[in-house]
Scaffold this motif. Structure first.
Motif, PDB file in Angstrom:
ATOM      1  N   PRO A   8       0.799  -1.216   0.000  1.00 52.81           N
ATOM      2  CA  PRO A   8       0.000   0.000   0.000  1.00 52.81           C
ATOM      3  C   PRO A   8       0.830   1.262   0.000  1.00 52.81           C
ATOM      4  O   PRO A   8       0.306   2.347   0.172  1.00 52.81           O
ATOM      5  CB  PRO A   8      -0.803  -0.132   1.290  1.00 52.81           C
ATOM      6  N   TRP A   9       2.178   1.146  -0.097  1.00 56.88           N
ATOM      7  CA  TRP A   9       3.008   2.338   0.126  1.00 56.88           C
ATOM      8  C   TRP A   9       3.480   3.011  -1.148  1.00 56.88           C
ATOM      9  O   TRP A   9       4.068   4.060  -1.111  1.00 56.88           O
ATOM     10  CB  TRP A   9       4.225   1.973   0.970  1.00 56.88           C
ATOM     11  N   GLU A  10       3.300   2.383  -2.337  1.00 55.19           N
ATOM     12  CA  GLU A  10       3.728   3.032  -3.572  1.00 55.19           C
ATOM     13  C   GLU A  10       2.782   4.170  -3.910  1.00 55.19           C
ATOM     14  O   GLU A  10       1.586   4.117  -3.619  1.00 55.19           O
ATOM     15  CB  GLU A  10       3.783   2.041  -4.722  1.00 55.19           C
ATOM     16  N   GLY A  11       3.279   5.194  -4.559  1.00 56.94           N
ATOM     17  CA  GLY A  11       2.449   6.314  -4.969  1.00 56.94           C
ATOM     18  C   GLY A  11       2.846   7.577  -4.268  1.00 56.94           C
ATOM     19  O   GLY A  11       3.373   7.560  -3.165  1.00 56.94           O
ATOM     20  N   ASP A  12       2.631   8.706  -4.905  1.00 56.03           N
ATOM     21  CA  ASP A  12       3.076   9.982  -4.386  1.00 56.03           C
ATOM     22  C   ASP A  12       2.382  10.352  -3.086  1.00 56.03           C
ATOM     23  O   ASP A  12       2.971  10.964  -2.200  1.00 56.03           O
ATOM     24  CB  ASP A  12       2.845  11.070  -5.432  1.00 56.03           C
ATOM     25  N   VAL A  13       1.107  10.069  -2.924  1.00 54.35           N
ATOM     26  CA  VAL A  13       0.379  10.441  -1.712  1.00 54.35           C
ATOM     27  C   VAL A  13       0.952   9.728  -0.504  1.00 54.35           C
ATOM     28  O   VAL A  13       1.208  10.338   0.542  1.00 54.35           O
ATOM     29  CB  VAL A  13      -1.117  10.122  -1.859  1.00 54.35           C
ATOM     30  N   GLU A  14       1.177   8.436  -0.657  1.00 54.75           N
ATOM     31  CA  GLU A  14       1.751   7.687   0.462  1.00 54.75           C
ATOM     32  C   GLU A  14       3.146   8.197   0.813  1.00 54.75           C
ATOM     33  O   GLU A  14       3.488   8.358   1.990  1.00 54.75           O
ATOM     34  CB  GLU A  14       1.813   6.195   0.123  1.00 54.75           C
ATOM     35  N   SER A  15       3.929   8.464  -0.211  1.00 55.34           N
ATOM     36  CA  SER A  15       5.284   8.973   0.040  1.00 55.34           C
ATOM     37  C   SER A  15       5.231  10.325   0.727  1.00 55.34           C
ATOM     38  O   SER A  15       6.003  10.598   1.651  1.00 55.34           O
ATOM     39  CB  SER A  15       6.051   9.097  -1.283  1.00 55.34           C
TER      40      SER A  15
ATOM     41  N   VAL B  94      14.109  -2.980  -0.608  1.00 56.37           N
ATOM     42  CA  VAL B  94      13.603  -1.706  -0.131  1.00 56.37           C
ATOM     43  C   VAL B  94      12.524  -1.198  -1.079  1.00 56.37           C
ATOM     44  O   VAL B  94      12.746  -1.060  -2.295  1.00 56.37           O
ATOM     45  CB  VAL B  94      14.729  -0.664  -0.022  1.00 56.37           C
ATOM     46  N   THR B  95      11.350  -0.912  -0.540  1.00 50.80           N
ATOM     47  CA  THR B  95      10.243  -0.390  -1.331  1.00 50.80           C
ATOM     48  C   THR B  95       9.890   1.046  -0.957  1.00 50.80           C
ATOM     49  O   THR B  95       9.173   1.708  -1.708  1.00 50.80           O
ATOM     50  CB  THR B  95       8.999  -1.278  -1.145  1.00 50.80           C
ATOM     51  N   HIS B  96      10.346   1.498   0.209  1.00 44.37           N
ATOM     52  CA  HIS B  96      10.125   2.894   0.571  1.00 44.37           C
ATOM     53  C   HIS B  96      11.257   3.359   1.489  1.00 44.37           C
ATOM     54  O   HIS B  96      11.734   2.625   2.351  1.00 44.37           O
ATOM     55  CB  HIS B  96       8.778   3.099   1.268  1.00 44.37           C
ATOM     56  N   TRP B  97      11.641   4.600   1.284  1.00 50.32           N
ATOM     57  CA  TRP B  97      12.750   5.224   2.018  1.00 50.32           C
ATOM     58  C   TRP B  97      12.407   6.698   2.140  1.00 50.32           C
ATOM     59  O   TRP B  97      12.566   7.444   1.187  1.00 50.32           O
ATOM     60  CB  TRP B  97      14.042   5.009   1.221  1.00 50.32           C
ATOM     61  N   ASN B  98      11.910   7.136   3.275  1.00 48.18           N
ATOM     62  CA  ASN B  98      11.390   8.506   3.346  1.00 48.18           C
ATOM     63  C   ASN B  98      12.504   9.529   3.501  1.00 48.18           C
ATOM     64  O   ASN B  98      13.699   9.190   3.620  1.00 48.18           O
ATOM     65  CB  ASN B  98      10.344   8.634   4.460  1.00 48.18           C
ATOM     66  N   THR B  99      12.105  10.800   3.520  1.00 46.38           N
ATOM     67  CA  THR B  99      13.075  11.903   3.556  1.00 46.38           C
ATOM     68  C   THR B  99      13.940  11.864   4.808  1.00 46.38           C
ATOM     69  O   THR B  99      15.149  12.117   4.761  1.00 46.38           O
ATOM     70  CB  THR B  99      12.334  13.255   3.482  1.00 46.38           C
ATOM     71  N   HIS B 100      13.346  11.551   5.946  1.00 43.55           N
ATOM     72  CA  HIS B 100      14.128  11.499   7.183  1.00 43.55           C
ATOM     73  C   HIS B 100      15.146  10.366   7.140  1.00 43.55           C
ATOM     74  O   HIS B 100      16.237  10.479   7.719  1.00 43.55           O
ATOM     75  CB  HIS B 100      13.193  11.324   8.390  1.00 43.55           C
TER      76      HIS B 100
ATOM     77  N   LEU C 104       4.311   9.800   4.434  1.00 42.17           N
ATOM     78  CA  LEU C 104       5.389   9.217   5.232  1.00 42.17           C
ATOM     79  C   LEU C 104       6.558  10.180   5.399  1.00 42.17           C
ATOM     80  O   LEU C 104       7.288  10.119   6.399  1.00 42.17           O
ATOM     81  CB  LEU C 104       5.867   7.917   4.591  1.00 42.17           C
ATOM     82  N   ASP C 105       6.730  11.106   4.422  1.00 39.77           N
ATOM     83  CA  ASP C 105       7.820  12.071   4.547  1.00 39.77           C
ATOM     84  C   ASP C 105       7.573  13.082   5.655  1.00 39.77           C
ATOM     85  O   ASP C 105       8.492  13.777   6.077  1.00 39.77           O
ATOM     86  CB  ASP C 105       8.011  12.810   3.220  1.00 39.77           C
ATOM     87  N   GLN C 106       6.341  13.177   6.123  1.00 42.01           N
ATOM     88  CA  GLN C 106       6.033  14.114   7.198  1.00 42.01           C
ATOM     89  C   GLN C 106       6.411  13.566   8.577  1.00 42.01           C
ATOM     90  O   GLN C 106       6.427  14.310   9.542  1.00 42.01           O
ATOM     91  CB  GLN C 106       4.529  14.442   7.188  1.00 42.01           C
ATOM     92  N   ILE C 107       6.716  12.287   8.632  1.00 34.30           N
ATOM     93  CA  ILE C 107       7.073  11.666   9.911  1.00 34.30           C
ATOM     94  C   ILE C 107       8.511  12.027  10.266  1.00 34.30           C
ATOM     95  O   ILE C 107       9.423  11.869   9.446  1.00 34.30           O
ATOM     96  CB  ILE C 107       6.910  10.137   9.846  1.00 34.30           C
ATOM     97  N   ASP C 108       8.717  12.510  11.486  1.00 35.47           N
ATOM     98  CA  ASP C 108      10.059  12.916  11.929  1.00 35.47           C
ATOM     99  C   ASP C 108      10.834  11.708  12.441  1.00 35.47           C
ATOM    100  O   ASP C 108      11.305  11.672  13.580  1.00 35.47           O
ATOM    101  CB  ASP C 108       9.949  13.992  13.013  1.00 35.47           C
ATOM    102  N   ALA C 109      10.912  10.700  11.611  1.00 35.06           N
ATOM    103  CA  ALA C 109      11.657   9.479  11.907  1.00 35.06           C
ATOM    104  C   ALA C 109      11.940   8.792  10.578  1.00 35.06           C
ATOM    105  O   ALA C 109      11.234   9.011   9.590  1.00 35.06           O
ATOM    106  CB  ALA C 109      10.864   8.557  12.828  1.00 35.06           C
ATOM    107  N   ALA C 110      12.982   7.982  10.569  1.00 32.79           N
ATOM    108  CA  ALA C 110      13.317   7.240   9.345  1.00 32.79           C
ATOM    109  C   ALA C 110      12.337   6.088   9.178  1.00 32.79           C
ATOM    110  O   ALA C 110      12.252   5.216  10.044  1.00 32.79           O
ATOM    111  CB  ALA C 110      14.742   6.731   9.418  1.00 32.79           C
ATOM    112  N   VAL C 111      11.606   6.080   8.052  1.00 30.34           N
ATOM    113  CA  VAL C 111      10.646   5.014   7.762  1.00 30.34           C
ATOM    114  C   VAL C 111      11.143   4.250   6.535  1.00 30.34           C
ATOM    115  O   VAL C 111      11.322   4.837   5.458  1.00 30.34           O
ATOM    116  CB  VAL C 111       9.241   5.574   7.500  1.00 30.34           C
TER     117      VAL C 111
END
Length: 375
Positions: free
Chosen positions: A14-21, A40-46, A24-31
């Protein structure tokens, strides 16, 4: 394998797509999210900021081959095995940044399931706790040093909430029971000698009635084995804005050795004073004895001189000589009378103290006068 540009399906994640990214980028932790194979399928900004690898560098790659998890300690494989078993894992992990800098992170890993309940991957949320753990370690060391110092000084800290009647204490004595909680009366029964129960109660009541300030209480305490110790406690009350006492903070110290030393010193001082009084009394007695001896000897010498003057007067035939001898007899007789009329309390001839009278025995002397003896 699901990648960032692959189509999204219910079973692929469920994590692919710009909305999900974006979310998740708003979370102040590495996701970080991986599929069942560890890709690896997702790697957020933090995560980019924490590890140093960009999203583009890691997406589609094996999480274990990236290098953020040191392979030599085997912790990463253990975590993956736990997740593949459908269980969560959380704890501190030693991780590595892209530039090789090691750091410590608190990681919470959880399995990801699709709406049908099938396991489709895993997600890890990481927070850099290197500085936090360093501060915690330093604080633990300081607390340990403080605890050792308190144990050496035989100090015990406590906090009493009078409203809830709960005393929380930290025991550092030789028979320490560690930290604990009890009511005021339970503390009184277990730690204060019965002789001092009422005095401690009254002291606590006065402090609470005042609503501010501090007090010092000295009392006999009890050890867990029933022994008696001397305790000195300093307590300070804290009140709310309306002046009602809410907390009483205190420090209690075992002063048994100090108290025993004070008692021993006091006993030594008392013994020294008694010895000094004995010495003064002995010195006064010796002074009286010497004064009596001198007094008796002086009278005896003068009496002998009077006898000799009388004998000499009877032997003289010239009027002038007889008159001189008579004057000598009168002078000696007056001196003897003065000595015999001395009373206790008269000023001493030397000007030091007063005279005292002691009983003595007068012994006769034999004097030689020419061819005659006088006794």
């Amino acid at each position: 394998m699901a990648t960032r540009n692959s189509p999204t399906t219910p079973e692929s994640g469920p994590w692919e797509g710009d909305v999900e990214s974006l979310l998740l980028d708003q979370i102040d932790a590495a996701v970080i999210a991986v599929d069942l194979s560890g890709v690896v399928t997702h790697w957020n900004t933090h995560a980019e900021r924490m590890f140093g690898w960009s999203r583009a560098e890691v997406l589609g790659g094996d999480v274990m081959s990236i290098g953020c998890v040191p392979p030599e300690d085997g912790q990463g494989e253990e975590v993956l095995a736990t997740l593949r078993a459908g269980e969560s894992w959380e704890g501190d992990m030693a991780l590595v940044r892209k530039d090789g800098t090691p750091f410590l992170a608190f990681v919470k890993n959880a399995p990801l399931r699709c709406p049908s309940g099938n396991l489709i991957g895993f997600v890890a949320v990481s927070v850099d706790v290197t500085e936090r753990r360093r501060v915690e370690s330093a604080l633990e060391q300081r607390n340990a040093a403080l605890l050792r110092a308190k144990k050496v000084a035989r100090l015990e800290s406590w906090e009493w909430n009078p409203g809830m009647d709960v005393v929380e204490y930290e025991d550092t004595g030789e028979q320490s029971t560690g930290e604990g909680r009890a009511t005021f009366e339970e503390i009184l029964a277990a730690r204060v000698h019965p002789d001092d129960h009422e005095r401690v109660r009254q002291s606590a009541a006065r402090l609470l009635a005042a609503g501010h300030g501090s007090t010092i209480v000295h009392y006999k305490g009890l050890t867990p084995d029933g022994g008696v110790r001397h305790v000195s406690t300093i307590a300070e009350v804290e009140a709310d804005d309306e002046g009602r006492p809410v907390t009483v903070l205190g420090i209690s110290q075992d002063v048994t050795e100090q108290r025993e030393a004070e008692l021993a010193l006091r006993a030594s001082e008392d013994a020294r004073r008694r010895l000094l009084l004995q010495l003064v009394s002995a010195e006064d007695g010796e002074r009286r004895r010497l004064a009596g001896d001198i007094h008796d000897d002086a009278i005896q010498v003068l009496h002998a001189a009077l006898l000799r003057a009388e004998a000499l007067s009877g032997m003289l035939t010239e009027p002038a000589q007889s008159a001189s001898a008579a004057r000598l007899e009168d002078a000696v007789r007056q001196a003897v009378g003065n000595l015999r009329n001395i009373v206790a309390g008269d000023p001493s001839p030397s000007g030091i103290g007063t005279l005292s009278i002691a009983r003595g025995i007068e012994v006769g002397h034999i004097f030689y006068f020419g061819a005659k003896y006088s006794a």
